[in-house]
Design an enzyme around this catalytic site. Sequence first.
Site, PDB file in Angstrom:
ATOM      1  CB  THR A 237       2.385 -27.666  39.811  1.00 26.67           C
ATOM      2  OG1 THR A 237       2.988 -27.609  41.105  1.00 26.67           O
ATOM      3  CG2 THR A 237       1.759 -26.337  39.457  1.00 26.67           C
ATOM      4  CB  ALA A 238       2.389 -32.667  42.431  1.00 28.38           C
ATOM      5  NE  ARG A 239       3.439 -37.322  37.467  1.00 26.70           N
ATOM      6  CZ  ARG A 239       4.356 -36.468  36.966  1.00 26.70           C
ATOM      7  NH1 ARG A 239       4.121 -35.172  36.947  1.00 26.70           N
ATOM      8  NH2 ARG A 239       5.479 -36.930  36.455  1.00 26.70           N
ATOM      9  CG  ASP A 263       0.605 -27.790  34.868  1.00 25.95           C
ATOM     10  OD1 ASP A 263       0.154 -27.415  33.761  1.00 25.95           O
ATOM     11  OD2 ASP A 263       1.757 -28.268  35.002  1.00 25.95           O
ATOM     12  CD  GLU A 268      -1.816 -34.800  33.294  1.00 25.81           C
ATOM     13  OE1 GLU A 268      -0.705 -34.939  32.737  1.00 25.81           O
ATOM     14  OE2 GLU A 268      -1.951 -34.223  34.370  1.00 25.81           O
ATOM     15  CG  HIS A 286       1.620 -32.347  32.965  1.00 24.85           C
ATOM     16  ND1 HIS A 286       1.332 -33.550  33.538  1.00 24.85           N
ATOM     17  CD2 HIS A 286       2.882 -32.054  33.370  1.00 24.85           C
ATOM     18  CE1 HIS A 286       2.366 -33.974  34.249  1.00 24.85           C
ATOM     19  NE2 HIS A 286       3.325 -33.074  34.157  1.00 24.85           N
ATOM     20  CB  ILE A 287       2.803 -26.368  30.376  1.00 23.08           C
ATOM     21  CG1 ILE A 287       1.802 -25.411  31.061  1.00 23.08           C
ATOM     22  CG2 ILE A 287       2.197 -26.981  29.118  1.00 23.08           C
ATOM     23  CD1 ILE A 287       1.517 -24.141  30.264  1.00 23.08           C
ATOM     24  N   GLY A 288       4.195 -27.459  33.614  1.00 25.17           N
ATOM     25  CA  GLY A 288       5.002 -26.911  34.705  1.00 25.17           C
ATOM     26  C   GLY A 288       6.465 -26.720  34.339  1.00 25.17           C
ATOM     27  CB  SER A 289       9.113 -28.985  33.531  1.00 24.75           C
ATOM     28  OG  SER A 289       8.439 -29.961  32.770  1.00 24.75           O
TER      29      SER A 289
END
Length: 319
Positions: A237-239, A263, A268, A286-289
């Site tokens: 979930t980082a990069r 994620d 991207e 990429h919806i971690g936050s």
Amino acid sequence: MTKPRLWITRRLSDATLERAARDYDVVINHDDTPGTADQLIAASAEFDAILPCHSEHFSAEVAARLDPRLKIIANHSVGVDHCDLPALKARGITVTNTPDVLSDATAELAMLLMLGAARGAVAGDRIVRSGAWDSWSPAFMVGKQLGGARLGIIGMGRVGRAFAAKARGFEMEIHYFNRSELSPDQAHGAIYHSTVESLLGVADFLSLHCPATPETTDLMNTARFGLLPQGAVVVNTARGALIDEDALMAALDSGQVAAAGLDCFKTEPGGNPAFVGYDTIFMLPHIGSATTKTRDAMGFRALDNLDAFFAGEAPRDAL
Ligand code: DGY
């Protein structure tokens, strides 16, 4: 007193935009398209501040062409790999980020990915949804259990620690690699490994929580996937930069890695088209936050940094 001019590059939460409009002479990119290099450079001549997301790239080339009017880039992200910090510093531009406020949301998503990958969420959902679920047996969709398994975490910063706290609730044994060993009150019994290699050897589950830097590019490569216990589950979930995606597919093909929850991707938006062929990869865009609570908190933290800067104080999250 004239309000500072602020450009907000993307459609942020309503609460954030209302507060920004109250306190700044603000222009919002309601089209919500990523700012191009030319737009960033043009904006620097018209605005005192830019509030971007990780979708706007302040490379060394862009930094060199920014107008001296631009004084601060107050990012709406904790990751700043989209900003060439030395180049921006050389131009005298203050750069801030939004740590802390997204740790919990990101850790929750990492938990979802870990569980979904371990229990075959992609295949299971497809079987039910497509009407192909026509039998059941004790050998059907047998996954990997978290309880009692060893979880390896690379990067025990705020998100890594938030994730460890949640994993403890699942009765996992926590191991970690970090640049430095945590104090006992931060480690809560997690076992420190002084090398990534040592950690990988015990990581039945592996979760990445370190920033993308030149040193961490392709951190998980063929050799390192080979050090994991057979049938490990890998979560990112980082990069996307942290994983060699071809090496991940080879590890999935060989069974060294049983499943992955991702994620983040090298490319991207879009992701890796070759991953589509893998039911063993549980993917999110990429919806971690991306929760209402966290989006407000990120926007407010970025505005807090701007408020401090324009009040002549050091912003809390200056990098
Ligand atoms: C971050 O804050 O770095 C997240 O990836 C969202 O941008």
